[in-house]
Design an enzyme around this catalytic site. Structure first.
Site, mmCIF file in Angstrom:
data_model
loop_
_atom_site.group_PDB
_atom_site.id
_atom_site.type_symbol
_atom_site.label_atom_id
_atom_site.label_comp_id
_atom_site.label_asym_id
_atom_site.label_seq_id
_atom_site.Cartn_x
_atom_site.Cartn_y
_atom_site.Cartn_z
ATOM 1 N N CYS A 1 0.866 -1.176 0.000
ATOM 2 C CA CYS A 1 0.000 0.000 0.000
ATOM 3 C C CYS A 1 0.903 1.226 0.000
ATOM 4 O O CYS A 1 1.753 1.375 0.889
ATOM 5 C CB CYS A 1 -0.859 -0.032 1.262
ATOM 6 S SG CYS A 1 -1.755 1.506 1.548
ATOM 7 N N CYS B 1 -1.039 3.894 -6.400
ATOM 8 C CA CYS B 1 -1.857 3.201 -5.391
ATOM 9 C C CYS B 1 -1.997 1.785 -5.911
ATOM 10 O O CYS B 1 -2.222 1.584 -7.114
ATOM 11 C CB CYS B 1 -3.222 3.871 -5.268
ATOM 12 S SG CYS B 1 -4.472 2.869 -4.413
#
Ligand code: DGL
Length: 244
Positions: A69, A175
């Site tokens: 992440c 992302c």
């Protein structure tokens, strides 16, 4: 054992690359979808969430933790490394340096969460490799929509928020959820070149495990955990993992 986590199934895009270079290991994939999105959380809130995931993974026997992440990597990895000195943390960052290396002259769009774009770590990277033809765009709500997996809603969102950027050449997917919608992004942005950090993370994990003498051949295993306990997530995760 290697732990991999994200605010949902987005980190599957990283795990997929890891399995190509380290197929014979034991893994836990921790999908924290109940806390999605991470991108809008304060630093303090996010660290509290991430710390409890890391402690769970350590309790389960993980020697390495991959932060699949960008947001959690940007905001938490420094503190995690200080706090858990015996654990190997591998972090991801938006692949902006790749643009510098491969197509410096190209008009570039960096897509990431608000948390990543505003983080000190990303801004340092951006200023270091800035090609002066770059737009930074926080995709507020996009990771949530990808988790929700409603194709129509996603198309409308992308058209409304990114349609104005048609004409860019390079798109940094900052992302780990975003590589899952490359086709939809192409529909809005045209035939762009994508850059993401997943291959780099996989190589770095292998390098670090080797240099810390933590790499031993194991029988492959993969456990999927989702904090919202939504059975559909597990199915989707395995489908995405198998897809080329
Ligand atoms: N997949 C994440 C990232 O790479 C987090 C998205 C979110 O939860 O906001 O930033």
């Amino acid at each position: 054992m290697i732990g991999v986590f994200d605010s949902g199934i987005g980190g599957v895009t990283v795990l997929k690359e890891i399995l190509k270079v380290l197929p014979q290991q034991r893994y836990i994939y921790y999908s924290d979808s109940i806390h999605n999105p991470y991108g809008d959380k304060t630093d303090k809130e996010l660290y509290r969430i991430v710390k409890s995931i890391v402690e769970y993974l350590i309790d389960r026997g993980c020697v390495a933790v991959v932060i699949a992440c960008n947001t959690a990597s940007a905001k938490c990895v420094k503190r995690l490394r200080e706090e858990y000195k015996t654990i190997l943390f591998i972090a991801i960052e938006p692949a902006y340096k790749m643009v510098h290396d491969y197509n410096f002259e190209g008009k570039t769009l960096v897509l990431a969460t608000k948390g990543t774009i505003e983080s000190e770590k990303f801004l340092a990277l951006y200023h270091k490799y800035d090609n002066h033809k770059t737009i930074l765009h926080s995709c507020v709500g996009l990771a949530e929509l990808i988790e929700k997996n409603d194709g129509k809603e996603l198309d409308v969102y992308l058209k409304n928020t990114l349609g104005k950027y048609k004409g860019v050449e390079n798109v940094v997917l900052g992302c780990t959820h975003y590589p899952l919608i490359k086709d939809k992004l192409k529909k809005v942005l045209g035939d762009v070149q994508f850059f993401d950090g997943s291959v780099g993370v996989a190589k770095e994990l292998k390098r670090q495990l080797e240099s810390h003498k933590l790499l031993k051949k194991e029988d492959f295993s993969l456990e999927f955990i989702d904090t919202s306990q939504d059975k559909k997530k597990e199915q989707r995760f395995y489908t995405l993992l198998d897809q080329e």
